[in-house]
Scaffold this active site. Structure first.
Site, PDB file in Angstrom:
ATOM      1  N   GLY A 136       0.835  -1.190   0.000  1.00 25.76           N
ATOM      2  CA  GLY A 136       0.000   0.000   0.000  1.00 25.76           C
ATOM      3  C   GLY A 136       0.871   1.241   0.000  1.00 25.76           C
ATOM      4  O   GLY A 136       2.104   1.167  -0.106  1.00 25.76           O
ATOM      5  N   MET A 162       1.469   3.299   2.443  1.00 27.49           N
ATOM      6  CA  MET A 162       2.272   3.486   3.645  1.00 27.49           C
ATOM      7  C   MET A 162       3.354   2.422   3.806  1.00 27.49           C
ATOM      8  O   MET A 162       4.387   2.682   4.420  1.00 27.49           O
ATOM      9  CB  MET A 162       1.363   3.461   4.875  1.00 27.49           C
ATOM     10  CG  MET A 162       0.477   4.673   5.015  1.00 27.49           C
ATOM     11  SD  MET A 162       1.399   6.142   5.502  1.00 27.49           S
ATOM     12  CE  MET A 162       1.882   5.701   7.169  1.00 27.49           C
ATOM     13  N   VAL A 199       3.524  -5.523   3.252  1.00 24.69           N
ATOM     14  CA  VAL A 199       3.239  -6.574   4.224  1.00 24.69           C
ATOM     15  C   VAL A 199       3.847  -7.884   3.732  1.00 24.69           C
ATOM     16  O   VAL A 199       3.658  -8.262   2.563  1.00 24.69           O
ATOM     17  CB  VAL A 199       1.726  -6.742   4.441  1.00 24.69           C
ATOM     18  CG1 VAL A 199       1.462  -7.787   5.521  1.00 24.69           C
ATOM     19  CG2 VAL A 199       1.086  -5.411   4.830  1.00 24.69           C
ATOM     20  N   GLU A 252      -1.176 -10.858  13.439  1.00 20.38           N
ATOM     21  CA  GLU A 252      -1.587 -12.224  13.178  1.00 20.38           C
ATOM     22  C   GLU A 252      -1.562 -12.500  11.677  1.00 20.38           C
ATOM     23  O   GLU A 252      -1.884 -11.624  10.879  1.00 20.38           O
ATOM     24  CB  GLU A 252      -3.015 -12.463  13.677  1.00 20.38           C
ATOM     25  CG  GLU A 252      -3.198 -12.387  15.176  1.00 20.38           C
ATOM     26  CD  GLU A 252      -4.651 -12.635  15.540  1.00 20.38           C
ATOM     27  OE1 GLU A 252      -5.091 -13.802  15.492  1.00 20.38           O
ATOM     28  OE2 GLU A 252      -5.346 -11.653  15.832  1.00 20.38           O
ATOM     29  N   TYR A 253      -1.191 -13.721  11.330  1.00 25.67           N
ATOM     30  CA  TYR A 253      -1.209 -14.097   9.918  1.00 25.67           C
ATOM     31  C   TYR A 253      -2.510 -14.833   9.612  1.00 25.67           C
ATOM     32  O   TYR A 253      -2.868 -15.796  10.281  1.00 25.67           O
ATOM     33  CB  TYR A 253      -0.019 -15.002   9.590  1.00 25.67           C
ATOM     34  CG  TYR A 253      -0.068 -15.558   8.179  1.00 25.67           C
ATOM     35  CD1 TYR A 253       0.117 -14.721   7.088  1.00 25.67           C
ATOM     36  CD2 TYR A 253      -0.333 -16.906   7.952  1.00 25.67           C
ATOM     37  CE1 TYR A 253       0.053 -15.211   5.794  1.00 25.67           C
ATOM     38  CE2 TYR A 253      -0.395 -17.403   6.662  1.00 25.67           C
ATOM     39  CZ  TYR A 253      -0.200 -16.551   5.587  1.00 25.67           C
ATOM     40  OH  TYR A 253      -0.271 -17.045   4.309  1.00 25.67           O
ATOM     41  N   ASP A 273     -12.060   3.087   6.493  1.00 20.32           N
ATOM     42  CA  ASP A 273     -11.559   2.591   5.204  1.00 20.32           C
ATOM     43  C   ASP A 273     -12.087   1.178   4.944  1.00 20.32           C
ATOM     44  O   ASP A 273     -11.331   0.273   4.556  1.00 20.32           O
ATOM     45  CB  ASP A 273     -10.033   2.601   5.180  1.00 20.32           C
ATOM     46  CG  ASP A 273      -9.463   2.475   3.767  1.00 20.32           C
ATOM     47  OD1 ASP A 273     -10.207   2.768   2.803  1.00 20.32           O
ATOM     48  OD2 ASP A 273      -8.292   2.083   3.616  1.00 20.32           O
ATOM     49  N   LYS A 319     -13.616  -1.677   2.967  1.00 16.97           N
ATOM     50  CA  LYS A 319     -13.709  -2.108   1.574  1.00 16.97           C
ATOM     51  C   LYS A 319     -13.379  -3.596   1.535  1.00 16.97           C
ATOM     52  O   LYS A 319     -12.763  -4.136   2.482  1.00 16.97           O
ATOM     53  CB  LYS A 319     -12.741  -1.310   0.696  1.00 16.97           C
ATOM     54  CG  LYS A 319     -11.291  -1.378   1.142  1.00 16.97           C
ATOM     55  CD  LYS A 319     -10.417  -0.475   0.289  1.00 16.97           C
ATOM     56  CE  LYS A 319      -8.972  -0.502   0.764  1.00 16.97           C
ATOM     57  NZ  LYS A 319      -8.106   0.401  -0.014  1.00 16.97           N
ATOM     58  N   ASN A 325      -9.933  -4.955   2.596  1.00 23.51           N
ATOM     59  CA  ASN A 325      -9.535  -4.882   4.005  1.00 23.51           C
ATOM     60  C   ASN A 325     -10.293  -5.880   4.878  1.00 23.51           C
ATOM     61  O   ASN A 325     -10.252  -5.783   6.108  1.00 23.51           O
ATOM     62  CB  ASN A 325      -9.740  -3.470   4.540  1.00 23.51           C
ATOM     63  CG  ASN A 325      -8.680  -2.513   4.037  1.00 23.51           C
ATOM     64  OD1 ASN A 325      -7.616  -2.933   3.597  1.00 23.51           O
ATOM     65  ND2 ASN A 325      -8.966  -1.221   4.090  1.00 23.51           N
ATOM     66  N   ASP A 347      -6.303  -3.460   8.591  1.00 19.12           N
ATOM     67  CA  ASP A 347      -5.891  -2.141   8.097  1.00 19.12           C
ATOM     68  C   ASP A 347      -6.657  -1.001   8.773  1.00 19.12           C
ATOM     69  O   ASP A 347      -7.594  -0.433   8.212  1.00 19.12           O
ATOM     70  CB  ASP A 347      -6.047  -2.047   6.582  1.00 19.12           C
ATOM     71  CG  ASP A 347      -5.225  -0.891   6.006  1.00 19.12           C
ATOM     72  OD1 ASP A 347      -4.799  -0.020   6.801  1.00 19.12           O
ATOM     73  OD2 ASP A 347      -5.018  -0.850   4.783  1.00 19.12           O
TER      74      ASP A 347
END
Length: 485
Positions: free
Chosen positions: A229, A231, A234, A299-300, A343, A345, A348, A361
């Site tokens: 993204g 920022m 990941v 967390e994954y 945010d 969507k 996310n 996010d």
């Protein structure tokens, strides 16, 4: 014909300012449609080439509009009937560009473009050629930032050199002498190594909210990138000490000298730490790289996100309702703590191994108790953005902003597209702040139950007071649909 009877595209600058002062949504839409492209072109033309890769002209223009709407409502602008609104907006744009240019140039080092090859530290070149996984994250950002500012010739030479072409071949390809190619490669090597040294020695701005215990970056083995993204990026990683998979979000290297970006990144970490809910992706802590950047360990979640899922296959209306209800549960937990996501969507919302939704996010999240909320920038994802996120004339951002976001997610799951679409960002933003309502999902998909369509449309009402008052009310309206046979 009076001004009130004229179509918005024919309104004068005086009329546009007066209607913006009164919070008119049609005026906001007309402003976006009339000036966004021109202001973006102005911003691009005034950006110095040395920092053009660091500043997004569209972000600058969004900030211009946000400031204009706020100041117009406060009565700070006066314009005669023959006045020119373009001059005012252009002046605001130039002022913001000047401030950002000064900021970005403050710590820039001079670069000697003619440094001879003999001055290059070969040990650093070896480190470049054989980076560790942790170095690869910083180097990827550094390379992106470096290549975006190259001249056409240097960019072409670098591309051919990376294809392992020899100097005579490159010279023939670009149509210049071998000596010019050697000089170009010398400039590239020297500039890149100077940039690398500058970035490695640079420190992020001091932030008072740093936690006392930071995670050790050496405890994480990066495996692959799973998201990117504005920022940061990941990565899926393995945490050696805990023997578990995790997701690690790195702040972009180019942003570590931006106090606002660092504070936002740390604020996201703090926000997630406050939220402990099975439907929200949790955090394991915050760390810092040797280069001075930051990373957030979360967390994954092994599954994909709802955006990818809807692109691969159609979603039944019942499944869409189930996912939105689960999202409501996560948001109720956040809203109870005064946190609004801002945010929402499909991208996310992650799908876990059990097929359930996990909200992620919180980079744009707001604390309703914050006495100094961010109000000068337009923040969010335009096709899913609530009107009050683009124009203050629609009211403040509060829990009903996430109600709109829930409606936008439900709309996308039911129809396969976001609520607002257009050929350009200005066109989409004009629709967001305009008075035209979102098209009914029932017109796009006639097989939908009337109740599902009604809930979606109420969530997507332009005026916050016409929506559900809370996400709890949205969940209460949707749960009976799941229980019906």
């Amino acid at each position: 014909m009076s001004a009130t009877d004229q179509p918005p595209h024919s309104w004068s600058s005086f009329d546009l300012l007066e209607r913006s002062r009164g919070g008119g949504d049609a005026a906001a839409a007309a402003l976006f449609a009339r000036y966004f492209a021109r202001l973006t072109s102005l911003a691009k033309s005034r950006l110095p080439s040395q920092i053009a890769s660091r500043i997004d002209p569209e972000d600058v223009v969004m900030s211009v509009f946000r400031s204009f709407f706020v100041d117009a409502r406060d009565g700070r602008y006066v314009l005669g009937r023959k006045g020119d609104l373009w001059r005012l907006l252009a002046a605001i744009t130039k002022h913001k560009l000047m401030r950002q240019t000064r900021f970005h140039r403050a710590d820039r080092r001079s670069i000697d473009l003619d440094a001879p090859l003999e001055q290059i530290d070969e040990t650093r070149l070896v480190r470049l050629l054989e980076p560790t996984p942790e170095d690869a994250v910083d180097l990827a950002d550094l390379l992106n930032d470096f290549t975006s500012g190259l001249s056409p010739l240097d960019g072409h030479v670098l591309e051919l050199r990376m294809r392992e072409m020899q100097i005579p071949e490159i010279a023939r390809e670009v149509g210049c002498s071998e000596r010019s190619v050697r000089r170009s490669l010398s400039r590239l090597r020297s500039s890149f190594l100077d940039r690398l040294s500058s970035d490695q020695n640079g420190l992020a701005p001091d932030v008072e909210t740093l936690p006392s215990a930071l995670l050790d970056h050496g405890d994480f083995l990066l495996q692959r990138m799973i998201g990117s993204g504005r920022m940061g990026k990941v990565f899926k990683a393995w945490q050696r000490g805990e023997d578990r998979p995790v997701a690690v979000k790195f702040l972009r290297k180019s942003l570590i000298h931006h106090p606002g970006a660092v504070r936002r990144f740390l604020a996201e970490a703090q926000t997630i730490a406050e939220l402990r809910h099975p439907k929200i992706v949790g955090t394991h802590g915050l760390g810092r790289t040797p280069g001075g950047s930051y990373f957030l360990v979360m967390e994954y979640v092994a599954g994909s996100n709802l955006d990818l899922h809807t692109r691969r296959s159609d979603v039944s209306w019942r499944q869409a309702v189930v996912w939105v209800v689960e999202t409501c549960q996560a948001l109720e937990h956040a809203h109870a703590r005064g946190i609004v996501h801002c945010d929402l969507k499909p991208a996310n919302l992650l799908i876990d191994e059990n097929g359930g939704v996990r909200v992620t996010d919180f980079g744009l999240a707001r604390h309703l108790s914050d006495p100094t909320p961010r109000t000068v920038h337009i923040e969010g994802t335009a096709p899913y953005m609530a009107p009050e996120q683009a124009s203050r004339s629609w009211g403040p951002i509060d829990a009903r902003t996430d109600v709109y976001g829930l409606g936008a997610v439900l709309f996308a799951l039911l129809t396969g597209r976001p609520p607002w679409i257009g050929g350009s960002l200005p066109e989409v933003l004009a629709k967001v702040v305009g008075d035209e309502p979102v098209v009914s999902p029932g017109l796009i998909r006639p097989d939908l139950p009337t109740t599902v369509v009604d809930v979606c449309r109420k969530c997507l009402a332009k005026r916050p007071r016409d929506r559900y008052g809370s996400v709890m009310e949205v969940r209460a309206a949707l749960v009976p649909l799941i229980e019906e046979r």
